[in-house]
Design an enzyme around this catalytic site. Structure first.
Site, PDB file in Angstrom:
ATOM      1  N   HIS A 146      48.605  20.769  40.638  1.00 16.70           N
ATOM      2  CA  HIS A 146      47.963  21.491  41.745  1.00 16.70           C
ATOM      3  C   HIS A 146      46.283  21.062  41.561  1.00 16.70           C
ATOM      4  CE1 HIS A 146      46.341  24.377  44.860  1.00 16.70           C
ATOM      5  NE2 HIS A 146      47.559  24.458  45.189  1.00 16.70           N
ATOM      6  N   ASP A 163      55.865  24.833  45.698  1.00 19.46           N
ATOM      7  CA  ASP A 163      56.969  24.158  46.263  1.00 19.46           C
ATOM      8  C   ASP A 163      58.050  23.943  45.278  1.00 19.46           C
ATOM      9  OD1 ASP A 163      55.803  23.496  48.762  1.00 19.46           O
ATOM     10  OD2 ASP A 163      54.605  22.026  48.159  1.00 19.46           O
TER      11      ASP A 163
END
Ligand code: ACO
Length: 427
Positions: free
Chosen positions: A306, A363
């Site tokens: 991320h 996700d």
């Protein structure tokens, strides 16, 4: 506390104010840099560039903290419902009972979509990706509500916000129904937001459909976890497009397109496809960990890493636990859940991932839950968009309210310098 930053350029010292947010984030205000020095800053991917000041969402990537309007994501995911969170994001405070009833009632009574939108929708091939369809349909809504782009019309932003929240689930379920060759369902306004969505998705004219409260509660939680994430790629897109005074439907449509990319929201679809591939290949997670480490393979562990979270993604932590709970309650035994856990375990003990601070993101486990709820893989990113919708709306509204200038980055030109035109015959 405001301070001053000194920058020395070509032997000369310049001073620029620093600013600090309510959670202690610091920035140097370089608004006058180019005028005063002739220099711009360059920051590919905007890794260090603050595009705006915002009072909506705070996240601390080092500590794994995420707050919407000051409320922790853990609290909201546990105790709130999605529309309550939508109201919080868009209007800044948790709604009172009266405010909530009006908001919910307004949304309930705007769920139906103009029948002419169906004619647009019918033109899409049956296998069109639902994200492309959704982006087009949301943009098309501007045509049905032209006051959204008429500067002389009275400001109807609040109605457009209600329409977007109300009609997005209806449009999303059209995509699912068409891909299954089933008739579309009209909304049932006696149902709450999540239940209405599930009804439009899964009920068939030939049999009774009862919304499973476990499924509805799981959906509620997932939507809350996705509802905003400050200046990510799709949200920045919404703000940038909106900064040109483009209407709210076109701006959100652009956000949907940005979210579709596999490095952003599209990763949730890619994760399940990757886990299926690992399963089909015999389940050797190390083989895929090694492939992800090999830069020549072009392969990344989807759902890992991320831009901001460098410790853990608090949403992933909640979703991982929810995956166990929900699959257990629904009696679903999905082998890819074990593969996902094995992959996470292997990556978290591998120096490549540890040294680059790569952790599972939102996700990684969400698709496993969506699948258990009966939602097909190509709809996963649409589910993300449904959750992110209040965040996009809140950010668009804030950008407008703050009268932010048009977004227009600069560049450092690296092409050919001035040269004379050569007629075609002489080239
Ligand atoms: N698998 C393998 N290696 C990775 C991964 C991954 N998933 N993610 C990052 N890396 C490596 C990069 O190759 C790079 O290595 P290097 O320093 O040796 O060159 C290093 O880690 C840093 O990666 P960047 O791409 O520079 O990090 P950035 O912050 O630009 O990208 C991103 C973040 C796009 C999320 C990236 O981690 C990625 O591609 N992840 C997979 C896709 C994904 O899951 N996206 C969803 C993100 S969450 C969201 O948008 C909702």
């Amino acid at each position: 506390m405001a301070g001053t930053a000194e920058i020395i350029l070509d032997g000369k010292t310049y001073q620029y104010p620093t600013i600090e947010g309510t959670e202690g984030e610091k920035a140097i205000d370089i608004a006058k840099l180019r005028d005063e020095t002739g220099y711009i800053t360059i920051d590919s991917g905007y890794k260090n560039t603050g595009a705006t000041k915002s009072a909506i969402t705070f996240l601390d990537g080092e500590l794994g903290i995420l707050h919407y309007r000051g409320y922790s994501i853990e609290d909201l995911a546990e105790k709130a419902n999605f529309l309550e969170v939508a109201y919080l994001l868009i209007y800044g405070e948790l709604p009172t009972t009266e405010q909530y009833s009006k908001f919910e009632h307004d949304i309930r009574t705007h769920t139906i979509v103009n029948e002419d939108m169906r004619r647009i929708f019918n033109g899409f091939p049956v296998n069109a990706h639902p994200m492309g369809v959704m982006s087009s349909l949301v943009s098309a809504m501007s045509g049905f509500y032209p006051d959204s782009y008429d500067d002389k019309a009275p400001d109807r932003t609040e109605t457009h916000i209600i329409r977007l929240l109300a009609k997005f689930p209806t449009l999303a379920t059209w995509c699912y129904k068409k891909s299954h060759g089933h008739p579309i369902n009209y909304p049932k306004n006696s149902l709450d937001y999540c239940s209405n969505f599930l009804h439009m998705m899964f009920s068939l004219p030939v049999e009774d459909y009862h919304v499973d409260p476990i499924v509805s509660a799981a959906l509620n939680k997932l939507l809350i976890l996705h509802a905003d994430h400050e200046q990510n790629c799709s949200t920045s897109t919404v703000r940038l497009v909106g900064s040109s005074k483009a209407n709210i439907y076109s701006s959100i449509s652009a956000g949907i397109s940005a979210l579709w990319g596999p490095l952003h929201g599209g990763a949730n679809q890619e994760v399940i496809e990757m886990l299926e591939e690992i399963k089909a290949d015999g389940g050797d997670v190390m083989k895929f960990v090694n492939k992800a480490k090999d830069k020549n393979s072009g392969f990344r562990l989807m759902g890992f890493g991320h831009r901001v979270y460098k410790n853990f993604d608090p949403r992933a932590r909640i979703i991982k636990k929810a995956a166990d709970d929900i699959l257990g309650k629904l009696g679903v035994n999905d082998p890819v859940l074990e593969i996902a856990k094995g992959l996470e375990e292997a990556a978290l003990h591998d120096d490549y991932f540890v040294s680059r601070k790569l952790y599972p993101n939102v996700d990684f486990y969400s698709g496993i839950i969506y699948r258990a709820l009966g939602i097909p893989t190509n709809m996963f990113t649409v589910m993300f968009a449904l959750g992110r919708l209040p965040g996009w709306i809140a950010q668009w509204k804030e950008m407008r309210a703050n009268k932010e200038p048009i977004g227009r980055p600069r560049q450092i030109y690296t092409g050919a310098t001035d040269r004379p035109f050569v007629p075609m015959a002489e080239r």
